[in-house]
Write an enzyme that holds these catalytic residues in place. Sequence first.
Site, PDB file in Angstrom:
ATOM      1  N   GLY A   1     -13.662  -1.705  -6.654  1.00 28.00           N
ATOM      2  CA  GLY A   1     -14.977  -1.174  -6.292  1.00 28.00           C
ATOM      3  C   GLY A   1     -15.006  -0.343  -5.027  1.00 28.00           C
TER       4      GLY A   1
ATOM      5  CB  THR B   1      -9.358  -0.843  -7.213  1.00 23.74           C
ATOM      6  OG1 THR B   1      -9.279   0.378  -6.491  1.00 23.74           O
ATOM      7  CG2 THR B   1      -8.539  -1.896  -6.532  1.00 23.74           C
TER       8      THR B   1
ATOM      9  CG  ASN C   1      -8.429   6.111  -4.299  1.00 28.88           C
ATOM     10  OD1 ASN C   1      -9.236   5.224  -4.085  1.00 28.88           O
ATOM     11  ND2 ASN C   1      -8.489   7.268  -3.689  1.00 28.88           N
TER      12      ASN C   1
ATOM     13  CB  THR D   1      -6.006   0.571  -6.102  1.00 27.13           C
ATOM     14  OG1 THR D   1      -6.922   1.610  -6.429  1.00 27.13           O
ATOM     15  CG2 THR D   1      -5.295   0.909  -4.808  1.00 27.13           C
TER      16      THR D   1
ATOM     17  NE  ARG E   1      -4.141   1.777   0.992  1.00 24.17           N
ATOM     18  CZ  ARG E   1      -5.143   2.071   0.167  1.00 24.17           C
ATOM     19  NH1 ARG E   1      -5.153   1.635  -1.080  1.00 24.17           N
ATOM     20  NH2 ARG E   1      -6.160   2.789   0.596  1.00 24.17           N
TER      21      ARG E   1
ATOM     22  CB  SER F   1      -7.063  -0.341   1.562  1.00 25.89           C
ATOM     23  OG  SER F   1      -7.538  -1.024   0.435  1.00 25.89           O
ATOM     24  CB  SER F   2     -12.458  -1.153   0.853  1.00 24.25           C
ATOM     25  OG  SER F   2     -12.891  -0.073   1.624  1.00 24.25           O
TER      26      SER F   2
HETATM   27  N1  GLY Z   1      -8.469   2.825  -3.137  1.00 27.86           N
HETATM   28  C1  GLY Z   1      -9.484   1.913  -2.836  1.00 27.86           C
HETATM   29  C2  GLY Z   1      -9.162   1.107  -1.629  1.00 27.86           C
HETATM   30  O1  GLY Z   1      -8.014   0.903  -1.326  1.00 27.86           O
HETATM   31  O2  GLY Z   1     -10.056   0.671  -0.948  1.00 27.86           O
END
Ligand code: GLY
Length: 565
Positions: free
Chosen positions: A468, A376, A396, A394, A102, A447-448
């Site tokens: 998403g 992403t 983003n 990603t 990340r 993040s998700s």
């Molecule tokens: N940028 C989307 C995430 O990391 O959730």
Amino acid sequence: MKDYLSAGASWVLISILALVISCQPKETTTGLLATNAMVVSAHPLASEVGNEILKQGGNAVDAAVAVHMALAVVYPQAGNIGGGGFMVVRKADGSYHSLDYREKAPMAAERDMYLDENGDALPEKSQNGHLASGVPGSVDGMVKAHEKLGSMEWAKLIDPAIKLAAEGFPLTENEASYYTRASENLKKYSSVDPVHFTGKAWKEGDVFVQPQLATTLTLIRDHGREGFYGGSVADFIVAEMERGGGIISHEDLTNYESAWRTPLVGAYKDATVITMGPPSSGGLILLQMLGILEDYPISNKNTAYAEYLHLKTEMERRIFADRAAYMGDADFFPVPVSGLLDKAYLSQRFEDFDPELATPSDRIMEGNVLTMSEETTHFSIVDSQGNAVSCTTTLNGGMGSKVLVDGAGFILNNEMDDFSIKPGFPNMFGVLGGEANKIEPGKRMLSSMTPTILEKNGELYMVVGTPGGSTIPTSVFQAIVNVMDFDMSMQEAVNENRFHSQWKPDVIAYEKEFANNEILELLQAKGHELVERGGIGRVDAILVREDGQLEGAADPRGMDAASGY
Ligand code: GLY
């Protein structure tokens, strides 16, 4: 692979072949079947690159490096070397690994850097332009993944991406129109107009060539991480920052390190679920939802599906409230992982669940309309030895910060928007945060992303993930439930309509293709507000079927493709 890579004109043939593969599963109920190995990614050319590496004897991590680099070329809206991501690996020997590459906040970042003098949030600055970028992690991540788990020579994994960048690839109609639309933003936010991208109105069949990116990838091939975080590429990044008012420095680049993390491991029924922990919220959300769901009988038959969707929504609104309060980079904030996953906590969290009525989310805080980018990207890989990679990466938003680094030819992320730029102020995915996810120098933004692998009886069972934004964990959840509870094939599970809720805004978003008015009315009768939207997520997944075959399921919402042998 080598032969056709050296013949520029043959790319057209490869593209056609790849598109044939990509078109295959769209309307069928079974994905692409293969006996040995499988790659499913957002672009047919990237899937084909990965499959060729697997055929040459590379393992799943080798293929993942090659696919990641290829996506940076053929899928610039999300594939990247200027962003970051997470990789979950299950080796055939049963060991689990998770890599956090990340992005990080630059050392000059400050908590209130996106607030004006009145304390009002400035999302334009966290979402677009030079100040929006975190320090990229993708190249360090791929180097680390390869060093620990790869088997093939590094250069062989980067060569296909270099060829794609140098010789170009033909655009589909959709790509051509997307590139033409994206050009306006790239022109607006880059400090030097990237004319190779913006200089024409793209048409179907035009060949997109990226000479600067080819040079950057060659430096990465020849010098590993130093080819990106040092030398001319680092100089280009810092010069781009200085021209555009950004803050990423040479020191930030030199000091960037991806990190091996202990994967989150949970259980759902007879499956073990291996997923990503902090700084992603995705694995936690997924395991919380599966943990609650285990106590409820569900069915997708007729109106019982509305009961399931109500249950799912009620879980989501509670769990996304947890996300806002408790989740962030565990290197900076004590994320209570075991507490959040504790069965007793989950039961208590859900004890006010009413099967008949929606619980309104706190209406004191303003909701806002869901505006989610899908940009992403996720890929899933299984090799012939049974090693598996689930990787989500990603920039983003679509085209990230919309800054293309002059001289180096790649797009930088706008990941800083995934921090909570102001407590209670939603990010571009409408999710809220506070102390846990405040901006701090060197910290990773929450993040998700939810790259996930499941095993059953000690054997590989499923590899799954999706882009998403905040819909990622809930889309992964739906894919798993569709297979495990609703007896769908992997392809059917991927094709199925998706729904999403996240506490604030207090709505259920549903894909507009969803036409079952009876289900919608049942949900409305329970007090849910429904919001129609376009596609939710693009799940690319692989299922190990009972007959031992691999089923590669590419999401028909995009040009995603499975390629296997
Ligand atoms: N940028 C989307 C995430 O990391 O959730």
